[in-house]
Design an enzyme around this catalytic site. Structure first.
Site, PDB file in Angstrom:
ATOM      1  N   VAL A  16       0.842  -1.204   0.000  1.00 36.24           N
ATOM      2  CA  VAL A  16       0.000   0.000   0.000  1.00 36.24           C
ATOM      3  C   VAL A  16       0.874   1.250   0.000  1.00 36.24           C
ATOM      4  O   VAL A  16       0.581   2.245  -0.662  1.00 36.24           O
ATOM      5  CB  VAL A  16      -0.959   0.000   1.203  1.00 36.24           C
ATOM      6  N   ALA A  17       1.991   1.193   0.752  1.00 37.42           N
ATOM      7  CA  ALA A  17       2.852   2.370   0.868  1.00 37.42           C
ATOM      8  C   ALA A  17       3.545   2.712  -0.443  1.00 37.42           C
ATOM      9  O   ALA A  17       3.757   3.877  -0.767  1.00 37.42           O
ATOM     10  CB  ALA A  17       3.894   2.136   1.964  1.00 37.42           C
ATOM     11  N   ASP A  43      -1.263  24.443 -40.992  1.00 43.22           N
ATOM     12  CA  ASP A  43      -1.969  24.796 -42.216  1.00 43.22           C
ATOM     13  C   ASP A  43      -1.790  26.295 -42.442  1.00 43.22           C
ATOM     14  O   ASP A  43      -1.512  27.044 -41.497  1.00 43.22           O
ATOM     15  CB  ASP A  43      -3.447  24.427 -42.064  1.00 43.22           C
ATOM     16  N   ASP A  57      -7.812  23.461 -39.910  1.00 47.76           N
ATOM     17  CA  ASP A  57      -9.213  23.829 -39.717  1.00 47.76           C
ATOM     18  C   ASP A  57     -10.155  23.073 -40.642  1.00 47.76           C
ATOM     19  O   ASP A  57     -11.362  23.092 -40.436  1.00 47.76           O
ATOM     20  CB  ASP A  57      -9.411  25.337 -39.931  1.00 47.76           C
ATOM     21  N   ASP A 115      -7.672  18.207 -42.893  1.00 48.78           N
ATOM     22  CA  ASP A 115      -6.658  18.167 -41.846  1.00 48.78           C
ATOM     23  C   ASP A 115      -6.932  17.097 -40.800  1.00 48.78           C
ATOM     24  O   ASP A 115      -6.035  16.756 -40.021  1.00 48.78           O
ATOM     25  CB  ASP A 115      -6.591  19.527 -41.132  1.00 48.78           C
ATOM     26  N   ASN A 140       7.176   8.255  -0.254  1.00 52.89           N
ATOM     27  CA  ASN A 140       6.739   6.855  -0.313  1.00 52.89           C
ATOM     28  C   ASN A 140       7.902   5.881  -0.116  1.00 52.89           C
ATOM     29  O   ASN A 140       7.755   4.859   0.562  1.00 52.89           O
ATOM     30  CB  ASN A 140       6.051   6.570  -1.654  1.00 52.89           C
ATOM     31  N   ASN A 166      -0.825   8.857   1.901  1.00 51.27           N
ATOM     32  CA  ASN A 166      -0.694   8.944   0.445  1.00 51.27           C
ATOM     33  C   ASN A 166      -1.748   9.816  -0.201  1.00 51.27           C
ATOM     34  O   ASN A 166      -1.516  10.395  -1.266  1.00 51.27           O
ATOM     35  CB  ASN A 166      -0.739   7.550  -0.165  1.00 51.27           C
ATOM     36  N   THR A 224      -1.925  13.604   3.310  1.00 55.96           N
ATOM     37  CA  THR A 224      -0.651  14.227   3.655  1.00 55.96           C
ATOM     38  C   THR A 224       0.191  14.500   2.420  1.00 55.96           C
ATOM     39  O   THR A 224       0.853  15.526   2.324  1.00 55.96           O
ATOM     40  CB  THR A 224       0.124  13.329   4.633  1.00 55.96           C
ATOM     41  N   ASP A 225       0.176  13.573   1.472  1.00 51.63           N
ATOM     42  CA  ASP A 225       0.860  13.813   0.191  1.00 51.63           C
ATOM     43  C   ASP A 225       0.032  14.690  -0.733  1.00 51.63           C
ATOM     44  O   ASP A 225       0.557  15.551  -1.433  1.00 51.63           O
ATOM     45  CB  ASP A 225       1.126  12.481  -0.523  1.00 51.63           C
TER      46      ASP A 225
END
Length: 942
Positions: A313-314, A360, A675, A679, A741, A770, A773-774
């Protein structure tokens, strides 16, 4: 439906054949169509069954469920799913055995992890779920009703019911629904810019014996094409191709053949996921093996599995997809303010890697408005200023302003421009618009700059007769009544004004007009006029010649041969679809930023070269590669040339696609602007497709990644700058998130190896770090403003790893320092504070990241010397995250849910003190870098 492999067996004609190259009589015979009666009913039904409906066929794309399920093929999400399942199995076994610790909520880790997995899947789904609409837009480019003749009876049928061999009748305003051969044409002009890129309307004509086989699409005057628009006149057309066999259908096939590729960011994130998962699995194996060997048996397998789950998980930055999505969305909003609309989020970052822009010409580099730039009489050579159709500008002779009212020969030329004209110039909401032919509109604008306006002049000189323009005559004449008949020739009461091909108009002139009178045209005069005409044409100008003649009578409608003789030459007028005034500076900025502009247009070679030289895209001696030349090159030969050719002219849609593919094969990261319908395949093939928002067709917009709301090439430069800022900021928060991490993973892995009996962090706490805090500081890092030199450096290499340029080394180094600090605290608190050691480790890890977030904004500038208000959102994010972390410790419901313990004041101070060490380390690194650069680059002695 393509029928080229079956037509011989059914005796039905092949729509793919080069019908422009065939004689009309032969084509009618092959299609078995009576030129007056058309097809009979039974034959129409037979062909409808064989050729199918006249519609663009859409290929099968991914459905909604396929797009959603594809999101869970990400290797990091797969690992999280496995972790959630294992955690759920452990909780289930302990629940059945009544072995769950008291107060523990079962399956909360499983539920939390699966919630994150689903959330990340939804974010990816939202980015990709926009259905591909380019083909749907193509299908709209055909009118619902078409006038045909079948069995001698005229009727209107649905466009989908047209078949090859039908007789189709078109007039001004018609949207063409099939490709066909022109059988009759009366002043027939068609706008084909959306299909070919040609700025000017194309005059269609009958070619009884056909054209050359290699005639480019834009020069096939005896053919009309599906998806184009009739501007004026009328015509009878033999339908030669319908549905997917039309030129429009071929573009649809090219669109279907172009496969979407991953953006650099998507490739980097996939690479990142593989590295993280591989590293995590290696660590898990090491922890399980060495942890088991440490005690000599496998009695601690359950503890080691829990450690492994926490490590898994980390290692996964669960908040990273959300942070990247929000970062790209913020970049999107910034770009909208700078007139660039992002249709696909990853394109925001992709712009930072662009090193080649294929643009173009018509409507992109130019104004898509014909503007007169030069005017030549026998006495004067004038440069005309002004933009668009606004009748505002100056007549410059050697950079000196000239007043046309004081020069009779100029005044008479401007008068002819107004009288010999069918267009209307009007002002609408501060903008000047043209109704009619753009070329004639440019002439009205020119005359307006000389204070001559059609409304007043045409009342004063009423039109009494006309010899209309035709492709054979290449000129137009009008006969107007004089307001005050010439006193010197009292019988001359009418004036004939003529405009057209300079060569053809000049050969019908005997004299020329000057400021002092009329003089005979000598051979040297004619040669000089033709020389100036050639010079203007070589400069990319479309040149018209003007003449006039006084008449004593109004000629008959068919008497042009006699009336258009012995005329007085007035002069030459040269015009072009002028460059946008801001584009030259934008091109210069592109070059300074290491970006090479390339022009790819369906327009003529000379015009393309002139515009490219004016804008700085190419040098005066640069060669333009034409579509005809390109079609004879193999792809290998083209790939060898693309890095030196900057101008491609008279190209077809498949040529644009080949050019983009050739550039990509040479390692170029290509942006394609355009356009038109023509194209669309190249826009989709390019690494980033950029469509025009105002003049762009729905097809080009749906095939693009970005739309320029103001159709301004300069906006691309602004969008590229934003793309570079976004990628730089993504690197900043990735080094912040992954450095943290790595520290978490090593800290968790070390716990059983140093003899601790419990895992320091549970999966739920790791998810909190994660995501929150991150996540909050990372979002603040995502909106760091641009660095001053962002557009003075080379584009990012799209092939580089996310860890390139020292980022990987930084992440590993900071992760190790982070883990050393945390492991030291863990070892201390486990013995000194055995009841609260896990909460102390959890809190220290979270607070250490706050100092890291503040320090990571710059690799070299000390935090104390930087402006704290440069990014106030970071200060707010750090403060908010710190408060939230303290709430997990001191707010009872949160404390119980996250399995934390209340810390004493002393314990909290220890956590705060230790958490500052990471900040101090990063700042010391900056001092070392500053010292190193000062040593490498000592100040020069005077």
């Amino acid at each position: 439906m393509i029928v080229s492999d079956l037509h011989e067996k059914t005796s039905l004609p092949d729509p793919a054949a080069p019908w422009h190259h065939q004689a009309i009589a032969h084509v009618l015979q092959v299609f078995q169509t009576d030129e007056q009666q058309g097809l009979e009913g039974p034959e129409v039904e037979r062909r409808q069954q064989f050729y199918g409906p006249n519609e663009i066929e859409a290929g099968r794309g991914r459905n909604t469920w396929e797009i959603f399920l594809d999101q869970f093929k990400n290797v990091m999400l797969i690992m999280l799913i496995v972790v959630a399942l294992i955690s759920g199995v452990i909780d289930f076994v302990e629940l059945r055995a009544n072995a769950l610790p008291e107060g523990t909520v079962p399956f909360k880790d499983t539920i939390a992890i699966m919630a994150i997995v689903v959330l990340n899947g939804l974010l990816g789904f939202m980015q990709e779920s926009r259905a591909e609409k380019a083909l749907a837009a193509l299908k709209k480019m055909s009118s619902p009703q078409v006038r045909v003749c079948r069995g001698g009876q005229f009727s209107e049928v649905k466009a989908a019911q047209l078949v090859p061999g039908d007789l189709m009748f078109i007039e001004a305003g018609s949207q063409l629904s099939a490709d066909g051969l022109v059988l009759e044409a009366a002043q027939l002009q068609v706008r084909e810019s959306a299909l070919t890129g040609e700025a000017n309307p194309v005059t269609k004509r009958i070619c009884p014996v056909g054209l050359a086989a290699d005639t480019p699409l834009g020069d096939r005057q005896n053919m009309v094409f599906s998806g184009t628009e009739v501007l004026q006149g009328r015509g009878k057309i033999l339908v030669t191709a319908t549905g997917m066999s039309t030129e429009l259908g071929k573009i649809a096939q090219m669109l279907q053949s172009v496969k979407a590729s991953q953006t650099p960011l998507q490739k980097r994130m996939a690479h990142l996921g593989k590295i993280l998962v591989t590293g995590s699995l290696i660590l898990v194996i090491l922890v399980v093996v060495f942890g088991s060997l440490q005690v000599g048996n496998f009695s601690r397998i359950k503890e080691l599995i829990e450690v492994s789950l926490s490590m898994a998980v980390a290692v996964v930055p669960e908040g990273l997809p959300a942070v990247i999505t929000v970062t790209l969305a913020i970049g999107t909003q910034r770009m909208v303010k700078r007139q660039a609309l992002i249709r696909k989020l990853p394109a925001v970052e992709t712009l930072g890697s662009v090193d080649t822009i294929c643009s173009d010409k018509t409507g992109t580099l130019t104004q898509n408005k014909m503007v007169v730039q030069r005017l030549e009489t026998q006495d004067q050579s004038l440069r005309v200023t002004g933009e668009g159709y606004a009748p505002i500008g100056e007549f410059l002779s050697q950079d000196q302003n000239l007043n046309p009212t004081q020069h009779p020969e100029v005044q008479q030329l401007l008068r002819a421009c107004v009288l010999c004209n069918d267009a209307v110039l009007k002002q609408d909401d501060q903008d000047w618009l043209i109704i009619g032919d753009p070329t004639e509109g440019a002439l009205l604008s020119l005359a307006g700059k000389g204070d001559l306006f059609a409304e007043a002049l045409q009342k004063e000189w009423p039109r009494l007769g006309e010899f209309p323009f035709s492709s054979e005559r290449k000129r137009m004449s009008v006969i107007c009544a004089m307001p005050n008949p010439d006193q010197a020739e009292s019988t001359a009461a009418y004036l004939l004004c003529c405009k057209g091909s300079p060569e053809l108009v000049l050969e019908r002139c005997q004299t020329y007009q000057t400021a002092t009178g009329i003089f005979p045209l000598q051979a040297e005069d004619r040669a000089a006029i033709l020389q100036r005409n050639n010079e203007m044409a070589q400069a990319g100008l479309r040149v018209l010649g003007f003449a006039q003649r006084c008449l004593t009578y109004v000629p008959e409608a068919q008497a042009e041969v006699n009336a258009e003789q012995e005329m007085v030459w007035l002069g030459l007028v040269g015009m072009m679809d002028a460059p946008r005034p801001e584009v030259k500076e934008a091109v210069a900025k592109c070059r300074a930023a290491g970006i090479r502009p390339v022009m790819i247009t369906g327009d003529h070679q000379l015009t393309a070269q002139a515009i490219a030289q004016q804008l700085g895209i190419a040098t005066p001696d640069a060669k333009a590669l034409t579509g005809l030349e390109l079609s004879k090159l193999s792809q290998v030969d083209l790939e060898a040339m693309v890095e030196t050719v900057s101008i491609y002219a008279r190209v077809a849609p498949e040529h644009k696609l080949r050019i983009v593919q050739a550039l990509q094969s040479r390692g170029k990261f290509v942006a394609m602007t355009g356009d038109g319908v023509n194209d669309a395949p190249a826009l989709k093939q390019a690494d980033i497709g950029i469509a025009m928002g105002i003049t762009g067709t729905d097809v080009s917009k749906e095939a693009s990644d970005m739309v320029l709301l103001d159709d301004n090439f300069a906006t691309i430069v602004a969008a590229t700058e934003e793309g570079r800022v976004v990628y730089t900021n993504i690197r900043h928060f990735i080094q912040y998130i992954l450095g943290s991490n790595i520290g978490e993973v090593i800290t968790i892995a070390a716990a059983p190896l140093i003899g601790l009996s419990e895992v320091p962090l549970i999966p739920l706490q790791i998810l909190w770090m994660n995501l929150v805090t991150d996540g909050l500081p990372a979002l603040a890092l995502a909106i760091e403003p641009a660095e001053p030199d962002v557009m003075q450096r080379r584009p990012f290499n799209p092939q580089e790893s996310i860890f390139a340029r020292g980022l990987g080394a930084y992440i590993l180094r900071i992760g190790l320092i982070f883990s050393v600090i945390s492991i030291a605290l863990m070892a201390y608190s486990y013995n000194a504070h055995p009841d609260n050691w896990k909460t102390m480790v959890f809190t220290t890890l979270c607070l250490s990241q706050m100092g890291h977030a503040i320090a990571v904004r710059s690799r070299t500038q000390l935090t104390l010397t930087s402006n704290p208000l440069r990014n106030p959102y970071l200060i707010i994010a750090v403060a908010a995250t710190t408060i939230l972390q303290l709430m997990l410790i001191y707010v009872e419901p949160l404390r119980l849910f996250f399995d934390t313990q209340r810390l004493s004041g002393q314990q909290l101070l220890i956590c705060l003190g230790v958490s500052t060490l990471l900040f101090v380390w990063v700042e010391l690194e900056k001092l070392v870098i500053q010292w190193y650069w000062a040593w490498k680059n000592p100040p020069k002695s005077r």
